[in-house]
Design an enzyme around this catalytic site. Structure first.
Site, PDB file in Angstrom:
ATOM      1  N   ARG A   1       0.818  -1.223   0.000  1.00  0.00           N
ATOM      2  CA  ARG A   1       0.000   0.000   0.000  1.00  0.00           C
ATOM      3  C   ARG A   1       0.852   1.274   0.000  1.00  0.00           C
ATOM      4  O   ARG A   1       0.504   2.271   0.628  1.00  0.00           O
ATOM      5  CB  ARG A   1      -0.943   0.035   1.210  1.00  0.00           C
ATOM      6  CG  ARG A   1      -1.936  -1.112   1.265  1.00  0.00           C
ATOM      7  CD  ARG A   1      -3.175  -0.763   0.463  1.00  0.00           C
ATOM      8  NE  ARG A   1      -4.209  -1.754   0.669  1.00  0.00           N
ATOM      9  CZ  ARG A   1      -5.350  -1.535   1.303  1.00  0.00           C
ATOM     10  NH1 ARG A   1      -5.620  -0.352   1.781  1.00  0.00           N
ATOM     11  NH2 ARG A   1      -6.227  -2.493   1.427  1.00  0.00           N
TER      12      ARG A   1
ATOM     13  N   ARG B   1      -3.091   7.168   1.176  1.00  0.00           N
ATOM     14  CA  ARG B   1      -3.501   8.362   1.927  1.00  0.00           C
ATOM     15  C   ARG B   1      -2.452   9.001   2.812  1.00  0.00           C
ATOM     16  O   ARG B   1      -2.637  10.119   3.256  1.00  0.00           O
ATOM     17  CB  ARG B   1      -4.739   8.033   2.778  1.00  0.00           C
ATOM     18  CG  ARG B   1      -6.013   8.014   1.972  1.00  0.00           C
ATOM     19  CD  ARG B   1      -7.199   7.758   2.852  1.00  0.00           C
ATOM     20  NE  ARG B   1      -7.114   6.428   3.435  1.00  0.00           N
ATOM     21  CZ  ARG B   1      -7.921   5.975   4.388  1.00  0.00           C
ATOM     22  NH1 ARG B   1      -8.859   6.753   4.891  1.00  0.00           N
ATOM     23  NH2 ARG B   1      -7.793   4.756   4.850  1.00  0.00           N
TER      24      ARG B   1
ATOM     25  N   ARG C   1      -6.634  12.155  -5.365  1.00  0.00           N
ATOM     26  CA  ARG C   1      -7.889  11.507  -4.939  1.00  0.00           C
ATOM     27  C   ARG C   1      -9.048  12.509  -4.900  1.00  0.00           C
ATOM     28  O   ARG C   1     -10.185  12.174  -5.224  1.00  0.00           O
ATOM     29  CB  ARG C   1      -7.652  10.870  -3.563  1.00  0.00           C
ATOM     30  CG  ARG C   1      -8.839  10.198  -2.916  1.00  0.00           C
ATOM     31  CD  ARG C   1      -9.224   8.915  -3.626  1.00  0.00           C
ATOM     32  NE  ARG C   1     -10.410   8.330  -3.015  1.00  0.00           N
ATOM     33  CZ  ARG C   1     -11.654   8.768  -3.231  1.00  0.00           C
ATOM     34  NH1 ARG C   1     -11.879   9.777  -4.049  1.00  0.00           N
ATOM     35  NH2 ARG C   1     -12.681   8.171  -2.645  1.00  0.00           N
TER      36      ARG C   1
ATOM     37  N   ASP D   1      -7.194  -2.323  -7.006  1.00  0.00           N
ATOM     38  CA  ASP D   1      -7.663  -2.943  -5.771  1.00  0.00           C
ATOM     39  C   ASP D   1      -8.055  -4.379  -6.058  1.00  0.00           C
ATOM     40  O   ASP D   1      -8.429  -4.710  -7.183  1.00  0.00           O
ATOM     41  CB  ASP D   1      -8.865  -2.182  -5.194  1.00  0.00           C
ATOM     42  CG  ASP D   1      -9.114  -2.595  -3.753  1.00  0.00           C
ATOM     43  OD1 ASP D   1      -8.450  -2.061  -2.859  1.00  0.00           O
ATOM     44  OD2 ASP D   1      -9.961  -3.487  -3.530  1.00  0.00           O
TER      45      ASP D   1
ATOM     46  N   TYR E   1     -15.024 -11.132   0.385  1.00  0.00           N
ATOM     47  CA  TYR E   1     -15.755  -9.869   0.170  1.00  0.00           C
ATOM     48  C   TYR E   1     -17.001 -10.095  -0.669  1.00  0.00           C
ATOM     49  O   TYR E   1     -18.036  -9.458  -0.455  1.00  0.00           O
ATOM     50  CB  TYR E   1     -14.835  -8.834  -0.487  1.00  0.00           C
ATOM     51  CG  TYR E   1     -13.756  -8.337   0.458  1.00  0.00           C
ATOM     52  CD1 TYR E   1     -14.023  -7.311   1.359  1.00  0.00           C
ATOM     53  CD2 TYR E   1     -12.497  -8.913   0.480  1.00  0.00           C
ATOM     54  CE1 TYR E   1     -13.044  -6.867   2.245  1.00  0.00           C
ATOM     55  CE2 TYR E   1     -11.516  -8.477   1.356  1.00  0.00           C
ATOM     56  CZ  TYR E   1     -11.793  -7.458   2.245  1.00  0.00           C
ATOM     57  OH  TYR E   1     -10.837  -7.029   3.122  1.00  0.00           O
TER      58      TYR E   1
HETATM   59  O1  1CP Z   1       0.297   0.938  -3.224  1.00  0.00           O
HETATM   60  C1  1CP Z   1      -0.554   0.017  -3.210  1.00  0.00           C
HETATM   61  O2  1CP Z   1      -0.287  -1.086  -2.715  1.00  0.00           O
HETATM   62  C2  1CP Z   1      -1.889   0.335  -3.786  1.00  0.00           C
HETATM   63  C3  1CP Z   1      -2.684  -0.733  -4.423  1.00  0.00           C
HETATM   64  C4  1CP Z   1      -3.646  -1.494  -3.498  1.00  0.00           C
HETATM   65  C5  1CP Z   1      -3.561  -2.851  -3.164  1.00  0.00           C
HETATM   66  C6  1CP Z   1      -2.433  -3.809  -3.502  1.00  0.00           C
HETATM   67  C7  1CP Z   1      -4.842  -0.999  -2.904  1.00  0.00           C
HETATM   68  C8  1CP Z   1      -5.330   0.388  -2.991  1.00  0.00           C
HETATM   69  N1  1CP Z   1      -5.503  -2.043  -2.303  1.00  0.00           N
HETATM   70  C9  1CP Z   1      -4.724  -3.182  -2.431  1.00  0.00           C
HETATM   71  C10 1CP Z   1      -5.030  -4.540  -1.974  1.00  0.00           C
HETATM   72  C11 1CP Z   1      -6.214  -4.792  -1.112  1.00  0.00           C
HETATM   73  N2  1CP Z   1      -7.452  -4.197  -1.125  1.00  0.00           N
HETATM   74  C12 1CP Z   1      -6.246  -5.825  -0.145  1.00  0.00           C
HETATM   75  C13 1CP Z   1      -5.115  -6.808   0.098  1.00  0.00           C
HETATM   76  C14 1CP Z   1      -4.047  -6.257   0.952  1.00  0.00           C
HETATM   77  C15 1CP Z   1      -4.453  -5.934   2.377  1.00  0.00           C
HETATM   78  O3  1CP Z   1      -4.851  -6.851   3.117  1.00  0.00           O
HETATM   79  O4  1CP Z   1      -4.313  -4.755   2.746  1.00  0.00           O
HETATM   80  C16 1CP Z   1      -7.521  -5.811   0.456  1.00  0.00           C
HETATM   81  C17 1CP Z   1      -8.015  -6.713   1.566  1.00  0.00           C
HETATM   82  C18 1CP Z   1      -8.278  -4.776  -0.166  1.00  0.00           C
HETATM   83  C19 1CP Z   1      -9.687  -4.412   0.100  1.00  0.00           C
HETATM   84  C20 1CP Z   1      -9.836  -2.982   0.427  1.00  0.00           C
HETATM   85  N3  1CP Z   1      -9.746  -1.962  -0.476  1.00  0.00           N
HETATM   86  C21 1CP Z   1      -9.965  -2.397   1.714  1.00  0.00           C
HETATM   87  C22 1CP Z   1     -10.032  -3.157   3.039  1.00  0.00           C
HETATM   88  C23 1CP Z   1     -11.444  -3.367   3.453  1.00  0.00           C
HETATM   89  C24 1CP Z   1     -11.544  -4.111   4.767  1.00  0.00           C
HETATM   90  O5  1CP Z   1     -11.646  -5.346   4.774  1.00  0.00           O
HETATM   91  O6  1CP Z   1     -11.541  -3.434   5.811  1.00  0.00           O
HETATM   92  C25 1CP Z   1     -10.010  -1.006   1.534  1.00  0.00           C
HETATM   93  C26 1CP Z   1     -10.199   0.057   2.596  1.00  0.00           C
HETATM   94  C27 1CP Z   1      -9.843  -0.744   0.145  1.00  0.00           C
HETATM   95  C28 1CP Z   1      -9.754   0.574  -0.533  1.00  0.00           C
HETATM   96  C29 1CP Z   1      -8.396   0.944  -0.987  1.00  0.00           C
HETATM   97  N4  1CP Z   1      -7.592   0.160  -1.813  1.00  0.00           N
HETATM   98  C30 1CP Z   1      -6.418   0.824  -2.086  1.00  0.00           C
HETATM   99  C31 1CP Z   1      -6.489   2.095  -1.400  1.00  0.00           C
HETATM  100  C32 1CP Z   1      -5.428   3.155  -1.469  1.00  0.00           C
HETATM  101  C33 1CP Z   1      -7.717   2.152  -0.724  1.00  0.00           C
HETATM  102  C34 1CP Z   1      -8.253   3.309   0.098  1.00  0.00           C
HETATM  103  C35 1CP Z   1      -9.130   4.161  -0.785  1.00  0.00           C
HETATM  104  C36 1CP Z   1      -9.055   5.603  -0.452  1.00  0.00           C
HETATM  105  O7  1CP Z   1      -9.629   5.972   0.572  1.00  0.00           O
HETATM  106  O8  1CP Z   1      -8.417   6.381  -1.198  1.00  0.00           O
END
Ligand code: 1CP
Length: 356
Positions: A34, A38, A47, A84, A164
């Site tokens: 990640r 943010r 964003r 994502d 999910y």
């Molecule tokens: O730099 C990077 O790694 C960005 C790319 C990336 C990746 C590899 C994002 C952006 N998400 C992910 C993977 C991801 N997404 C996972 C696997 C890794 C982990 O466990 O952290 C999972 C479970 C998700 C699902 C997801 N997407 C969540 C979690 C939900 C939960 O279960 O609580 C969330 C909050 C997101 C949104 C998201 N994805 C990525 C970002 C930057 C964000 C936040 C969005 C924002 O507010 O801008």
């Protein structure tokens, strides 16, 4: 001491690729899960220009820009495609929304009728913007002089994506998903089967667009009973790795079975992954001897030690480096970076790893 090898092909000078082929490169390559997001003011600025997170993931110019932001700051060894894991269910036609402060929301799939609405024939068209992003990132890395940065493409592993899709949101324990897997295994198997096929197709397209390494995020692998771990984590991962290796024998796959505990040993031996991501709770001194020598390890600084910075971060980082010296190793966090992370702590961490 730096270990250097002379290799013929120019891409083999990339530290991440060398480690993924089994070389103990030191200092180790470093990137952070990640790493775009943010905690960076420049990410928040981009964003703010789009209505929602899916629009950010499907607008190639913007997704490319945010992928490169952490590379420009820290010259990390890997750039990871900004997308994502839930883009695949979205591309299959399951509704998806990211609610501010709540995370993802999807209409849950718990019966055959809901499953029947998914349409794999839409995946290629719906994910075309992601492939355009991959092409743009590769071109930008070259244009901006990041010759040693490797591009990682990724997807969620089938079980975590199914979590999910069935639950309809994030969860502490994914109880509805695990109950469905016990009560209606034929439906759950069909969901997993569909995800094996479409994930393989989606990752293959990323390689064709320019991804050099692939990663499978199995963030919820650790909620399963051991017998279900074998069926829903190891076996689907193995099938995806086999299918990808047939088509792209030189493209390494990193698997991340989060909170898998001792099951990581079977995962590392049986899935065929080139590297295994170790989560924050993994004791490296105990876990690393369980891994096959040909499988690299990636991890595992606590993301909250990075928030704290200072002596706590330094001691923990040095302990990880000492445990991994001499092995094929990729320095990373044990889970994703959190929004309250000070960017200057990230700079200090990278400097410390590179000075080792
Ligand atoms: O730099 C990077 O790694 C960005 C790319 C990336 C990746 C590899 C994002 C952006 N998400 C992910 C993977 C991801 N997404 C996972 C696997 C890794 C982990 O466990 O952290 C999972 C479970 C998700 C699902 C997801 N997407 C969540 C979690 C939900 C939960 O279960 O609580 C969330 C909050 C997101 C949104 C998201 N994805 C990525 C970002 C930057 C964000 C936040 C969005 C924002 O507010 O801008």
């Amino acid at each position: 001491m730096a270990i250097t090898f002379t290799l013929g092909r120019p891409e083999m000078t990339k530290a991440l690729l060398r480690v993924l082929r089994g070389e103990p490169v030191w200092p180790p390559p470093v990137w952070l899960m990640r790493q775009a997001g943010r905690y960076l003011p420049e990410y928040r600025a981009v964003r703010a220009t789009v209505p929602d997170f899916i629009a950010l993931c499907t607008t190639p110019d913007l997704a490319t820009e945010v992928t490169l932001q952490p590379i420009r700051r820290y010259a990390l060894d890997a750039a990871i495609l900004f997308s994502d894991i839930l883009i695949l269910p979205w591309a299959l036609g399951q509704g998806l929304a990211f609610k501010e402060g709540e995370g993802p929301v999807l209409p849950p799939i718990r019966d055959e009728a809901a499953f029947g609405l998914l349409d794999p024939s839409r995946v290629a068209r719906n994910t075309a913007p992601v492939m355009e992003t991959v092409r743009q990132i590769r071109a930008s890395l070259t244009r901006e002089g990041f010759e040693s940065t490797t591009l990682i493409g990724f997807a969620g592993a089938p079980f975590t994506v199914a979590c999910y899709m069935v639950e309809g949101s994030g969860s502490r324990d994914f109880a509805a998903t695990r109950t469905l897997a016990w009560q209606n295994p034929s439906l759950f198997d069909r969901i997993i089967e569909l995800l094996i096929e479409t994930t393989t197709q989606y990752l293959s397209a990323q390689v064709q667009a320019g991804a050099e390494v692939l990663m499978l995020f199995d963030s919820w692998a650790g909620v399963l009973a051991p017998s279900r771990f074998r069926r829903y984590v190891i076996e689907p991962t193995r099938r995806i790795v086999v299918a990808l290796r047939e088509r792209f024998p030189d493209v390494p796959v990193i698997g991340f079975p989060r909170i898998a505990g001792p099951s990581v040993e079977a995962y590392a031996h049986e899935t065929g992954v080139s590297a295994v991501g170790l989560d924050t709770a993994m004791d490296l001194a105990r876990v690393v001897p369980m891994l096959p020598e040909t499988v690299a390890a990636q991890g595992n600084l606590d993301p909250l030690a990075l928030v704290a910075g200072g002596a706590a971060m330094a001691e923990e980082t040095q302990a990880i480096l000492a445990a991994m010296r001499g092995r094929p190793f990729i320095f990373n966090l044990g889970h994703g970076i959190v929004p309250q992370t000070p960017p200057e702590h990230v700079a200090a961490l990278i400097e410390m790893v590179r000075a080792s």
